[in-house]
Every structure is written in C-alpha cells, then in structure tokens.
Scaffold this motif. Structure first.
Motif, PDB file in Angstrom:
ATOM      1  N   THR A 133       0.863  -1.173   0.114  1.00  0.00           N
ATOM      2  CA  THR A 133      -0.090   0.037   0.058  1.00  0.00           C
ATOM      3  C   THR A 133       0.903   1.060   0.063  1.00  0.00           C
ATOM      4  OG1 THR A 133      -0.195   0.062   2.410  1.00  0.00           O
ATOM      5  CG2 THR A 133      -2.049  -1.153   1.095  1.00  0.00           C
ATOM      6  N   ALA A 134       0.305   2.276  -0.672  1.00  0.00           N
ATOM      7  CA  ALA A 134       0.819   3.621  -0.834  1.00  0.00           C
ATOM      8  C   ALA A 134      -0.079   4.650  -0.057  1.00  0.00           C
ATOM      9  CB  ALA A 134       1.512   3.923  -1.783  1.00  0.00           C
ATOM     10  N   GLY A 135       0.306   5.758   0.622  1.00  0.00           N
ATOM     11  CA  GLY A 135      -0.774   6.466   1.089  1.00  0.00           C
ATOM     12  C   GLY A 135      -0.363   7.878   1.388  1.00  0.00           C
ATOM     13  N   TYR A 136      -1.366   8.477   2.338  1.00  0.00           N
ATOM     14  CA  TYR A 136      -1.469   9.923   2.761  1.00  0.00           C
ATOM     15  C   TYR A 136      -0.610   9.684   4.066  1.00  0.00           C
ATOM     16  CZ  TYR A 136      -4.501  10.976  -1.188  1.00  0.00           C
ATOM     17  OH  TYR A 136      -4.970  11.082  -2.315  1.00  0.00           O
ATOM     18  N   ASP A 137      -0.311   8.765   4.592  1.00  0.00           N
ATOM     19  CA  ASP A 137       0.533   8.611   5.844  1.00  0.00           C
ATOM     20  C   ASP A 137       2.243   8.802   5.563  1.00  0.00           C
ATOM     21  OD1 ASP A 137       1.227   6.426   4.878  1.00  0.00           O
ATOM     22  OD2 ASP A 137       0.765   5.221   6.627  1.00  0.00           O
ATOM     23  N   MET A 138       2.283   8.922   4.026  1.00  0.00           N
ATOM     24  CA  MET A 138       3.744   9.409   3.773  1.00  0.00           C
ATOM     25  C   MET A 138       4.751   8.085   3.825  1.00  0.00           C
ATOM     26  SD  MET A 138       4.717  12.976   5.272  1.00  0.00           S
ATOM     27  CE  MET A 138       3.358  14.353   5.551  1.00  0.00           C
ATOM     28  N   SER A 139       4.099   6.717   3.737  1.00  0.00           N
ATOM     29  CA  SER A 139       4.693   5.627   3.807  1.00  0.00           C
ATOM     30  C   SER A 139       4.113   4.698   2.984  1.00  0.00           C
ATOM     31  CB  SER A 139       4.696   5.065   5.275  1.00  0.00           C
ATOM     32  OG  SER A 139       3.274   4.480   5.549  1.00  0.00           O
ATOM     33  N   ALA A 140       4.988   3.536   2.814  1.00  0.00           N
ATOM     34  CA  ALA A 140       4.470   2.360   1.809  1.00  0.00           C
ATOM     35  C   ALA A 140       4.739   1.249   2.903  1.00  0.00           C
ATOM     36  CB  ALA A 140       5.412   2.292   0.715  1.00  0.00           C
ATOM     37  N   SER A 141       3.617   0.492   2.747  1.00  0.00           N
ATOM     38  CA  SER A 141       3.626  -0.887   3.834  1.00  0.00           C
ATOM     39  C   SER A 141       3.360  -2.073   2.854  1.00  0.00           C
ATOM     40  CB  SER A 141       2.619  -0.630   4.901  1.00  0.00           C
ATOM     41  OG  SER A 141       2.844   0.762   5.570  1.00  0.00           O
ATOM     42  N   VAL A 142       3.688  -3.235   3.726  1.00  0.00           N
ATOM     43  CA  VAL A 142       3.503  -4.427   3.023  1.00  0.00           C
ATOM     44  C   VAL A 142       2.552  -5.289   4.213  1.00  0.00           C
ATOM     45  CG1 VAL A 142       4.399  -6.807   2.261  1.00  0.00           C
ATOM     46  CG2 VAL A 142       5.413  -4.731   1.662  1.00  0.00           C
ATOM     47  N   TRP A 143       1.557  -5.768   3.647  1.00  0.00           N
ATOM     48  CA  TRP A 143       0.552  -6.402   4.362  1.00  0.00           C
ATOM     49  C   TRP A 143       0.339  -7.864   4.308  1.00  0.00           C
ATOM     50  CZ3 TRP A 143      -2.689  -3.263   7.916  1.00  0.00           C
ATOM     51  CH2 TRP A 143      -2.408  -1.802   7.446  1.00  0.00           C
ATOM     52  N   ASP A 144       0.126  -8.529   5.440  1.00  0.00           N
ATOM     53  CA  ASP A 144      -0.296 -10.117   5.291  1.00  0.00           C
ATOM     54  C   ASP A 144      -1.651 -10.179   5.377  1.00  0.00           C
ATOM     55  OD1 ASP A 144      -0.709 -12.809   5.544  1.00  0.00           O
ATOM     56  OD2 ASP A 144       1.056 -12.939   6.705  1.00  0.00           O
ATOM     57  N   VAL A 145      -2.376 -10.507   4.296  1.00  0.00           N
ATOM     58  CA  VAL A 145      -3.645 -10.475   4.213  1.00  0.00           C
ATOM     59  C   VAL A 145      -4.590 -11.807   5.194  1.00  0.00           C
ATOM     60  CG1 VAL A 145      -3.844  -9.332   2.016  1.00  0.00           C
ATOM     61  CG2 VAL A 145      -4.016 -11.970   2.017  1.00  0.00           C
ATOM     62  N   ARG A 146      -3.619 -12.603   5.508  1.00  0.00           N
ATOM     63  CA  ARG A 146      -4.252 -13.739   6.412  1.00  0.00           C
ATOM     64  C   ARG A 146      -4.685 -13.182   7.828  1.00  0.00           C
ATOM     65  NH1 ARG A 146       0.721 -17.648   4.897  1.00  0.00           N
ATOM     66  NH2 ARG A 146       1.756 -15.540   5.438  1.00  0.00           N
ATOM     67  N   ASN A 147      -3.790 -12.319   8.222  1.00  0.00           N
ATOM     68  CA  ASN A 147      -4.098 -11.659   9.473  1.00  0.00           C
ATOM     69  C   ASN A 147      -4.155 -10.053   9.652  1.00  0.00           C
ATOM     70  OD1 ASN A 147      -1.341 -11.004   9.510  1.00  0.00           O
ATOM     71  ND2 ASN A 147      -0.758 -12.849  10.657  1.00  0.00           N
ATOM     72  N   GLY A 148      -4.107  -9.656   8.418  1.00  0.00           N
ATOM     73  CA  GLY A 148      -4.172  -8.171   8.472  1.00  0.00           C
ATOM     74  C   GLY A 148      -2.748  -7.372   9.225  1.00  0.00           C
ATOM     75  N   ALA A 149      -1.943  -8.012   9.333  1.00  0.00           N
ATOM     76  CA  ALA A 149      -0.488  -7.491  10.140  1.00  0.00           C
ATOM     77  C   ALA A 149       0.201  -6.879   8.992  1.00  0.00           C
ATOM     78  CB  ALA A 149       0.201  -8.564  10.681  1.00  0.00           C
ATOM     79  N   VAL A 150       0.879  -5.783   9.474  1.00  0.00           N
ATOM     80  CA  VAL A 150       1.893  -5.023   8.702  1.00  0.00           C
ATOM     81  C   VAL A 150       3.228  -5.785   8.986  1.00  0.00           C
ATOM     82  CG1 VAL A 150       3.125  -3.025   8.203  1.00  0.00           C
ATOM     83  CG2 VAL A 150       0.654  -2.913   8.701  1.00  0.00           C
ATOM     84  N   VAL A 151       3.776  -6.327   7.886  1.00  0.00           N
ATOM     85  CA  VAL A 151       5.122  -7.108   8.038  1.00  0.00           C
ATOM     86  C   VAL A 151       6.294  -6.017   7.571  1.00  0.00           C
ATOM     87  CG1 VAL A 151       3.821  -9.278   7.894  1.00  0.00           C
ATOM     88  CG2 VAL A 151       4.602  -7.824   5.603  1.00  0.00           C
ATOM     89  N   TYR A 152       6.021  -4.980   6.670  1.00  0.00           N
ATOM     90  CA  TYR A 152       7.134  -4.243   6.499  1.00  0.00           C
ATOM     91  C   TYR A 152       6.573  -2.479   6.370  1.00  0.00           C
ATOM     92  CZ  TYR A 152      11.401  -2.399   4.023  1.00  0.00           C
ATOM     93  OH  TYR A 152      12.400  -1.657   3.718  1.00  0.00           O
ATOM     94  N   VAL A 153       7.370  -1.538   6.583  1.00  0.00           N
ATOM     95  CA  VAL A 153       7.165  -0.315   6.446  1.00  0.00           C
ATOM     96  C   VAL A 153       8.079   0.455   5.941  1.00  0.00           C
ATOM     97  CG1 VAL A 153       6.213   1.868   7.427  1.00  0.00           C
ATOM     98  CG2 VAL A 153       5.326  -0.453   8.367  1.00  0.00           C
ATOM     99  N   HIS A 154       7.912   1.077   4.573  1.00  0.00           N
ATOM    100  CA  HIS A 154       8.976   2.035   4.191  1.00  0.00           C
ATOM    101  C   HIS A 154       8.692   3.454   4.440  1.00  0.00           C
ATOM    102  CE1 HIS A 154      12.195   3.513   1.429  1.00  0.00           C
ATOM    103  NE2 HIS A 154      11.154   4.231   1.154  1.00  0.00           N
ATOM    104  N   ASP A 155       9.244   3.914   5.379  1.00  0.00           N
ATOM    105  CA  ASP A 155       8.819   5.482   5.842  1.00  0.00           C
ATOM    106  C   ASP A 155       9.916   6.521   5.455  1.00  0.00           C
ATOM    107  OD1 ASP A 155      10.807   4.635   7.691  1.00  0.00           O
ATOM    108  OD2 ASP A 155       9.507   4.974   9.480  1.00  0.00           O
TER     109      ASP A 155
END
Length: 315
Positions: free
Chosen positions: A256-278
């Motif tokens: 995901t890329a967004g208005y929080d100024m970061s890019a994130s990678v999510w595990d859709v099986r549990n909704g957890a963020v596994v990586y953040v590029h900030d």
C-alpha cells in the motif's frame, strides 16, 4: 538500503517496473500537484547492488501525468495518462515526440493499464466518468463504458480472463465488466465502501479476488462471485490509502501507498503489517513490485523522489 532518484520540480504519481527487463522502471510525474504546468515521464535504470537509480531518458509533456503502463507487447513502449484528457504512447529508444496520441476523454485521465493476456488492448479511466478500451494501432477507442457517476480513478484487467476488468471511482463503487458484453453494461457492482474508491488490484493467484482502498480509510478484499459483501476489511486507518498492489510472487501479501507518507506490506491472512518504508516526506502516490526480484519495490511521492528498496522475502 534505499536507492533514491530526485524528480526535481515534479510530484510523483505512478511508478512501474518494466515487464521485460529487471533493470528498468518508469515514473509519471506532474509539476504543481498536477493542477497546472508540465508533466514528465522518467525512465530509470535500476542498477545492481547498492549503486541505485540512474536516469536513462525523460519526456516532458504540456500537462501533468497521472499514470503510466508499459506496452505488454512491445518492450520499449509506454502509454501515459495526462491531465489534459490525452493518452500518449512513447518509444523509449526515441527522443522527442510520442509515437501515438489519442484525445477522446473530456477531463483528466487518471488511470491506464495494458491487458496482460490480450496484449493488443489497454484501458483508460477518467474524471469524465468513462472508461475506454483502446488498440494502439487504431486511432479511435474501441468501446466506451459509462456507468460510473463520477470520476473513475482506476481500471484493472483480470489476470486470468482476457475480456474482464474491474473499475473503481468517486461514486463509492467497484464494477466488474466484460469487453464482450454486447450492451456495454457492467456484470456486477460492489458497493461496500462509504466514500470514494481510489485504487484496486487483482490477486494473481486467486483470480476471483480483488483488493480495494478508499477515502473511508479502509482496505477491503472482495470475491467477485459475491457482490453482496467483502471477504475481509482492514482499518479504519488514520489516513487514506492511495494505491494497493498484490504481490506477484504470493497470494498473501499486498503493498500500500498512502497519505501517511509511507509504503507498507500487509499479510492479508491476519491483517498484520510486515514491513514499512517510511523514508518519504510527502504523500506516497505510486508503488510497484518487481516482476523479476521477489521483494524488490519502487515508490514515488509528492516529495519529488523515486525510491527503490528491498523488502525481506515474505512467503
């Protein structure tokens, strides 16, 4: 380590790796937030190791660029979506002018995507509420799809059905279409978001599954066989997510890329963020996965930078 390239004076809206080369990517950018002024298509070499990003070619346009898509049938061609309602086709081996141009949309073209299977066609989506089907060898659009009641932000092809695509827009809906439907009507409408739907993508490993992001600050996953409700929802978050992309190497991860100024990678099986590029300092509008190197990602932002970085391999 993050490699960076500065697009001085131009805000980043879309970035995409080449489907043909593991060392090429392109970025669509706009001056003055795309409201007035020029656009620029930048072609970058993604150099091996820690050497980073190096400019290879650039093309300036009279209006801002909001999206791009590599020609799936021609390794040197890229189509761009412009704020003046036009679509341009560029050959990165040539300097200067585009090799083709179309101008049927009445307002800004926000999204463009080449068909992965039927490689002779691509889609454009616009602020004028329409989606158009094109063949680069033909001077007019092949078909126009007109059910959305506001801006259409994105259109994306099915990874398994050459005739099917999905769209999302200002009217809070997601629509499923077939280019073979004789009356031009959508096959299904999904209406589970509470605000504008900004982005969507298909799961390459589960062809019935879509992911969407919305101004309502949620991400939702859908099964196209059940228009009545989403499969899963993440959020609400503090800020909206501008773009979502399923991993090309796994059915379980989205970026995901967004208005929080970061890019994130999510595990859709549990909704957890596994990586953040900030490391960006402004809204992140564009994000893409490399098709050649698992976990290699690119982002572009309103901070006038393109970033290239490696996410630890997730399986």
């Amino acid at each position: 380590m993050t490699a960076k390239h500065r697009t001085t004076g131009f805000k980043g809206y879309s970035v995409q790796f080449s489907p043909f080369s593991d060392q090429l990517l392109a970025a669509a950018t706009s001056a003055n937030f795309g409201l007035v002024g020029n656009g620029r298509l930048s072609i970058l070499n993604a150099l091996p190791g820690t050497e980073g990003l190096a400019p290879r070619q650039q093309y300036d346009t009279q209006d801002g660029l909001f999206d791009l898509s590599w020609n799936e049938a021609h390794e040197n061609q890229i189509a761009t979506a412009s704020g003046d309602g036009s679509i341009k086709l560029w050959d990165i081996t040539l300097n200067g002018l585009p090799v083709a141009r179309w101008h049927e949309h009445k307002r800004e073209v926000m999204g463009i995507e080449w068909n992965y299977i039927a490689k002779s066609t691509f889609l454009s989506s616009s602020w004028d509420g329409s989606v158009k089907l094109w063949n680069p060898a033909i001077p007019q659009s092949l078909r126009t799809f007109n059910e959305h009641t506001g801006c259409v932000y994105a259109s994306t092809w099915s990874p398994s059905q050459s005739d099917q695509f999905a769209t999302c827009g200002e009217d809070k809906t997601i629509k499923l279409w077939s280019v073979n439907e004789p009356n031009g009507k959508s096959l299904a409408t999904f209406g589970g978001h509470n605000d504008q739907v900004l982005s969507l993508d298909w799961n390459k490993y589960i062809p019935e599954q879509l992911v969407t992001s919305s101004v309502d600050r949620t991400i939702k996953i859908w099964d196209i066989r059940n228009p009545r409700g989403q499969v899963a929802m993440f959020g609400p978050f503090e800020f909206s997510v501008r773009r979502v992309k399923f991993s090309p190497f796994s059915p379980n991860f989205i970026a995901t890329a967004g208005y929080d100024m970061s890019a994130s990678v999510w595990d859709v099986r549990n909704g957890a963020v596994v990586y953040v590029h900030d490391l960006h300092k402004e809204f992140v509008f564009g994000i893409d996965w490399s098709l050649f190197h698992p976990g290699l990602m690119a982002t572009c932002s309103w901070d006038e930078q393109v970033h290239l970085f490696q996410v630890p391999v997730v399986k």
